[in-house]
Design a protein around this motif. Structure first.
Motif, PDB file in Angstrom:
ATOM      1  N   GLY A 299      41.640  38.412  50.267  1.00 36.69           N
ATOM      2  CA  GLY A 299      42.667  38.860  51.198  1.00 36.69           C
ATOM      3  C   GLY A 299      43.470  40.016  50.637  1.00 36.69           C
ATOM      4  N   SER A 300      44.782  39.984  50.847  1.00 32.62           N
ATOM      5  CA  SER A 300      45.636  41.113  50.489  1.00 32.62           C
ATOM      6  C   SER A 300      46.246  41.026  49.105  1.00 32.62           C
ATOM      7  CB  SER A 300      46.764  41.254  51.525  1.00 32.62           C
ATOM      8  OG  SER A 300      47.554  40.075  51.535  1.00 32.62           O
ATOM      9  N   VAL A 301      46.204  39.828  48.485  1.00 29.70           N
ATOM     10  CA  VAL A 301      46.852  39.697  47.179  1.00 29.70           C
ATOM     11  C   VAL A 301      46.227  38.545  46.389  1.00 29.70           C
ATOM     12  CG1 VAL A 301      48.683  38.198  48.083  1.00 29.70           C
ATOM     13  CG2 VAL A 301      49.083  39.490  45.986  1.00 29.70           C
ATOM     14  N   ARG A 302      46.145  38.767  45.087  1.00 31.12           N
ATOM     15  CA  ARG A 302      45.665  37.742  44.153  1.00 31.12           C
ATOM     16  C   ARG A 302      46.788  37.445  43.169  1.00 31.12           C
ATOM     17  NH1 ARG A 302      40.372  38.161  40.115  1.00 31.12           N
ATOM     18  NH2 ARG A 302      41.451  37.506  38.220  1.00 31.12           N
ATOM     19  N   ILE A 303      46.983  36.170  42.844  1.00 25.62           N
ATOM     20  CA  ILE A 303      48.041  35.721  41.948  1.00 25.62           C
ATOM     21  C   ILE A 303      47.377  35.184  40.685  1.00 25.62           C
ATOM     22  CG2 ILE A 303      49.974  34.115  41.669  1.00 25.62           C
ATOM     23  CD1 ILE A 303      50.168  34.106  44.784  1.00 25.62           C
ATOM     24  N   ASN A 304      47.616  35.852  39.565  1.00 27.14           N
ATOM     25  CA  ASN A 304      46.932  35.503  38.317  1.00 27.14           C
ATOM     26  C   ASN A 304      47.778  34.607  37.423  1.00 27.14           C
ATOM     27  OD1 ASN A 304      44.621  37.095  38.861  1.00 27.14           O
ATOM     28  ND2 ASN A 304      45.724  38.932  38.223  1.00 27.14           N
ATOM     29  N   PHE A 305      47.128  33.626  36.839  1.00 24.35           N
ATOM     30  CA  PHE A 305      47.776  32.773  35.833  1.00 24.35           C
ATOM     31  C   PHE A 305      46.760  32.470  34.729  1.00 24.35           C
ATOM     32  CE2 PHE A 305      46.111  30.180  39.280  1.00 24.35           C
ATOM     33  CZ  PHE A 305      45.381  29.193  38.644  1.00 24.35           C
ATOM     34  N   HIS A 306      47.255  32.188  33.562  1.00 24.86           N
ATOM     35  CA  HIS A 306      46.388  31.957  32.411  1.00 24.86           C
ATOM     36  C   HIS A 306      45.621  30.647  32.579  1.00 24.86           C
ATOM     37  CE1 HIS A 306      48.339  35.278  30.321  1.00 24.86           C
ATOM     38  NE2 HIS A 306      49.513  34.743  30.599  1.00 24.86           N
ATOM     39  N   ASN A 307      44.291  30.707  32.472  1.00 25.96           N
ATOM     40  CA  ASN A 307      43.481  29.492  32.495  1.00 25.96           C
ATOM     41  C   ASN A 307      42.061  29.848  32.077  1.00 25.96           C
ATOM     42  OD1 ASN A 307      41.529  29.328  35.166  1.00 25.96           O
ATOM     43  ND2 ASN A 307      43.326  30.640  35.532  1.00 25.96           N
ATOM     44  N   LYS A 308      41.314  28.845  31.664  1.00 18.04           N
ATOM     45  CA  LYS A 308      39.941  29.041  31.201  1.00 18.04           C
ATOM     46  C   LYS A 308      38.902  28.808  32.295  1.00 18.04           C
ATOM     47  CE  LYS A 308      39.476  24.249  29.610  1.00 18.04           C
ATOM     48  NZ  LYS A 308      39.244  23.348  28.440  1.00 18.04           N
ATOM     49  N   GLN A 310      38.697  30.466  35.288  1.00 18.78           N
ATOM     50  CA  GLN A 310      38.505  31.634  36.154  1.00 18.78           C
ATOM     51  C   GLN A 310      38.927  31.343  37.596  1.00 18.78           C
ATOM     52  OE1 GLN A 310      34.268  32.563  35.267  1.00 18.78           O
ATOM     53  NE2 GLN A 310      35.050  34.446  34.354  1.00 18.78           N
ATOM     54  N   VAL A 311      40.050  30.679  37.752  1.00 13.21           N
ATOM     55  CA  VAL A 311      40.587  30.422  39.077  1.00 13.21           C
ATOM     56  C   VAL A 311      41.949  31.095  39.208  1.00 13.21           C
ATOM     57  CG1 VAL A 311      39.342  28.246  39.358  1.00 13.21           C
ATOM     58  CG2 VAL A 311      41.640  28.231  38.366  1.00 13.21           C
ATOM     59  N   TYR A 312      42.394  31.249  40.436  1.00 14.21           N
ATOM     60  CA  TYR A 312      43.661  31.912  40.716  1.00 14.21           C
ATOM     61  C   TYR A 312      44.098  31.530  42.117  1.00 14.21           C
ATOM     62  CZ  TYR A 312      39.594  34.886  41.628  1.00 14.21           C
ATOM     63  OH  TYR A 312      38.332  35.330  41.952  1.00 14.21           O
ATOM     64  N   LEU A 313      45.329  31.873  42.477  1.00 13.79           N
ATOM     65  CA  LEU A 313      45.818  31.719  43.837  1.00 13.79           C
ATOM     66  C   LEU A 313      45.575  33.035  44.562  1.00 13.79           C
ATOM     67  CD1 LEU A 313      47.331  29.422  42.284  1.00 13.79           C
ATOM     68  CD2 LEU A 313      49.269  29.806  43.818  1.00 13.79           C
ATOM     69  N   HIS A 314      45.306  32.965  45.855  1.00 16.84           N
ATOM     70  CA  HIS A 314      45.072  34.221  46.578  1.00 16.84           C
ATOM     71  C   HIS A 314      45.194  34.042  48.081  1.00 16.84           C
ATOM     72  CE1 HIS A 314      40.916  33.183  47.946  1.00 16.84           C
ATOM     73  NE2 HIS A 314      40.855  32.506  46.810  1.00 16.84           N
ATOM     74  N   ASP A 315      45.289  35.154  48.749  1.00 18.35           N
ATOM     75  CA  ASP A 315      45.267  35.242  50.208  1.00 18.35           C
ATOM     76  C   ASP A 315      43.822  35.017  50.669  1.00 18.35           C
ATOM     77  OD1 ASP A 315      46.036  35.802  52.825  1.00 18.35           O
ATOM     78  OD2 ASP A 315      45.884  37.969  52.555  1.00 18.35           O
ATOM     79  N   THR A 316      43.594  35.000  51.952  1.00 18.35           N
ATOM     80  CA  THR A 316      42.238  34.844  52.473  1.00 18.35           C
ATOM     81  C   THR A 316      42.136  35.456  53.863  1.00 18.35           C
ATOM     82  OG1 THR A 316      40.536  33.228  53.137  1.00 18.35           O
ATOM     83  CG2 THR A 316      42.819  32.571  53.407  1.00 18.35           C
ATOM     84  N   PRO A 317      40.971  35.997  54.215  1.00 21.68           N
ATOM     85  CA  PRO A 317      40.775  36.455  55.589  1.00 21.68           C
ATOM     86  C   PRO A 317      40.470  35.294  56.540  1.00 21.68           C
ATOM     87  CG  PRO A 317      38.815  36.900  54.297  1.00 21.68           C
ATOM     88  CD  PRO A 317      39.847  36.364  53.337  1.00 21.68           C
ATOM     89  N   SER A 318      40.145  34.131  55.996  1.00 20.65           N
ATOM     90  CA  SER A 318      39.762  32.970  56.820  1.00 20.65           C
ATOM     91  C   SER A 318      40.999  32.138  57.146  1.00 20.65           C
ATOM     92  CB  SER A 318      38.708  32.132  56.089  1.00 20.65           C
ATOM     93  OG  SER A 318      37.588  32.914  55.744  1.00 20.65           O
ATOM     94  N   SER A 331      35.898  27.331  46.073  1.00 27.02           N
ATOM     95  CA  SER A 331      35.085  27.081  44.875  1.00 27.02           C
ATOM     96  C   SER A 331      35.957  26.803  43.658  1.00 27.02           C
ATOM     97  CB  SER A 331      34.165  28.277  44.620  1.00 27.02           C
ATOM     98  OG  SER A 331      33.222  28.407  45.658  1.00 27.02           O
ATOM     99  N   GLY A 332      37.195  26.398  43.897  1.00 26.13           N
ATOM    100  CA  GLY A 332      38.113  26.051  42.819  1.00 26.13           C
ATOM    101  C   GLY A 332      39.428  26.799  42.874  1.00 26.13           C
ATOM    102  N   CYS A 333      39.393  28.020  43.419  1.00 30.72           N
ATOM    103  CA  CYS A 333      40.641  28.773  43.587  1.00 30.72           C
ATOM    104  C   CYS A 333      41.473  28.160  44.707  1.00 30.72           C
ATOM    105  CB  CYS A 333      40.333  30.236  43.892  1.00 30.72           C
ATOM    106  SG  CYS A 333      39.618  31.143  42.503  1.00 30.72           S
ATOM    107  N   VAL A 334      42.732  28.601  44.809  1.00 27.34           N
ATOM    108  CA  VAL A 334      43.653  28.075  45.806  1.00 27.34           C
ATOM    109  C   VAL A 334      44.035  29.188  46.772  1.00 27.34           C
ATOM    110  CG1 VAL A 334      45.892  26.977  46.197  1.00 27.34           C
ATOM    111  CG2 VAL A 334      44.554  26.401  44.160  1.00 27.34           C
ATOM    112  N   ARG A 335      43.709  29.012  48.033  1.00 26.00           N
ATOM    113  CA  ARG A 335      44.084  29.988  49.060  1.00 26.00           C
ATOM    114  C   ARG A 335      45.452  29.616  49.614  1.00 26.00           C
ATOM    115  NH1 ARG A 335      38.281  29.770  52.304  1.00 26.00           N
ATOM    116  NH2 ARG A 335      36.982  29.714  50.422  1.00 26.00           N
TER     117      ARG A 335
END
Length: 415
Positions: A299-308, A310-318, A331-335
């Motif tokens: 989507g329009s933005v990804r929110i990064n945090f330290h982790n092993k 490879q997941v992050y919070l993010h926007d989505t077009p869905s 697949s593990g990330c949080v929309r």
């Protein structure tokens, strides 16, 4: 209208309290209430449904005590024989219908405190039943449409002793997180698929989320948010290349082009799809990057945090996924629904000149922009399937990753 007798799902029903106590309580009720007749009414406004959300965070220091109080009440319900079930099968029931199962529904809702005993046991699905069922649905994370469909019946028929075990398991979880979490933090409750932005002990905003599938679980961890990527590129993880991208390319050779995904080797040279053998795992040796745009998976933005992981919070077009009751699709990330509100709150804490209008403006340009937070924000990816608030409202969510071991399958419940 009569003030609610019982906090939703949190008090011992009068039916289980013995005839003498029930009679005494009913007499007291009748003396103190205004004239209200429990007949087959269909005119109660849905606005009368009490909100079950609290301004206090789920990870409030007091939540474990609220759960302990709920455990005490649920123990009495279990000792009194629990609550009955609602017959499965048949058509979905809604306001205005008459059906023998409505009597079962009334008994069940009275037992959990969602419906007052005064409502009686008519077979008519009236507005009192509608309001009570919506409250039940809200407490259980269901679509609160007032319709007794298959999913709602399943939740209604979970035994009281199972709900009691859920409360006991989650009180232990809450006790383990009873320390200071920060003046400002973000909490993701995975089973609830919900996010809370917390500031000075109060929920600043809540956001519906989409979290990991059962076979691609969102990890449980504590971390810190340190960076935002506006209009991000998406680099496809190897696991998704293998599980999703290769199979889709076998089905449709134009899949990459349709989704603006380009292929690079690790020296930065761009390749075309014909250079890869899609019948093997060769594709996992390359980097697949999706360009920014309206179809970008982040989507329009990804929110990064330290982790092993490879997941992050993010926007989505869905966006339509946010309207579902079961939001376990990633697949593990949080929309994040309404992600712009969340990132504006994050930025304003450290960089006051980042207003909502500036966030909107940056996204509108479509240009990549990375912003480091001047002060990192604690993030907690948690697993809470039952909790209670100060008003005595008890919430339950499905044990989607089977970490509670509610039915004694052998594995111990995991924190």
């Amino acid at each position: 209208m009569l003030k609610r007798l019982l906090a939703f799902g949190c008090a011992m029903p009068l039916l289980a309290a013995g005839p003498a106590l029930a009679q005494s309580a009913l007499q007291s009720l009748q003396q103190n209430r205004q004239k209200v007749e429990w007949v087959d009414n269909f005119d109660i406004a849905t606005e009368n449904i009490t909100e079950v959300k609290s301004s206090a965070p789920t990870l409030s220091p007091q939540t474990a005590d609220y759960i302990a109080a709920a455990i005490n009440r649920y123990q009495r319900i279990v000792q009194a024989g629990g609550w009955g079930t609602v017959s499965t099968g048949g058509k979905a029931l809604r306001i205005g219908m008459k059906d023998p199962r409505v009597v079962e529904l009334r008994r069940r809702l009275i037992a959990s405190g969602d419906l007052e005993q005064q409502a009686g046991l008519s077979n008519t699905f009236d507005s009192y039943v509608d309001a009570a069922l919506r409250r039940f649905q809200l407490r259980h994370g269901l679509i609160h449409d007032g319709v007794m469909g298959e999913g709602t019946v399943t939740a209604l028929n979970i035994p009281a002793n199972v709900r009691l075990r859920q409360l006991e398991t989650n009180m232990i979880r809450m006790r383990s997180m009873s320390g200071f979490l920060g003046d400002r933090y973000v909490m993701v409750n995975i089973p609830a698929a919900e996010i809370e932005a917390v500031e000075n002990g109060m929920v600043r905003s809540r956001h519906t989320a989409v979290v990991g599938k059962i076979d691609r679980q969102t990890p449980i961890l504590n971390s810190k948010i340190y960076e935002l990527n506006f209009n991000p590129y998406w680099t496809v993880p190897v696991s998704i290349i293998r599980k999703d991208l290769i199979p889709k390319m076998k089905e449709d050779s134009e899949y990459l082009a349709k989704n603006n995904i380009r292929i690079f080797d690790w020296s930065g040279n761009e390749l075309n799809r014909q250079q890869i053998d899609w019948n093997t795992d060769e594709a996992t040796q390359y980097r697949f990057t999706q360009d920014p745009g309206s179809d970008n998976s982040l989507g329009s933005v990804r929110i990064n945090f330290h982790n092993k992981h490879q997941v992050y919070l993010h926007d989505t077009p869905s966006k339509t996924l946010f309207g579902e009751a079961n939001r376990f699709h990633s697949s593990g990330c949080v929309r994040v629904q309404n992600v712009r509100e969340l990132v504006t709150w994050m930025l304003q804490s450290t960089t006051p000149d980042w207003t909502r209008s500036r966030v909107d403006s940056v996204i509108r340009t479509g240009e990549r922009e990375d912003v480091k937070l001047k002060g990192s924000i604690p993030l907690y990816l948690t697993y809470v399937t039952a909790w209670a608030n100060a008003d005595g409202v008890v919430h339950f969510r499905d044990d989607i990753y089977n970490r509670d071991d509610l039915y004694g399958t052998g594995a111990q419940a995991r924190l």
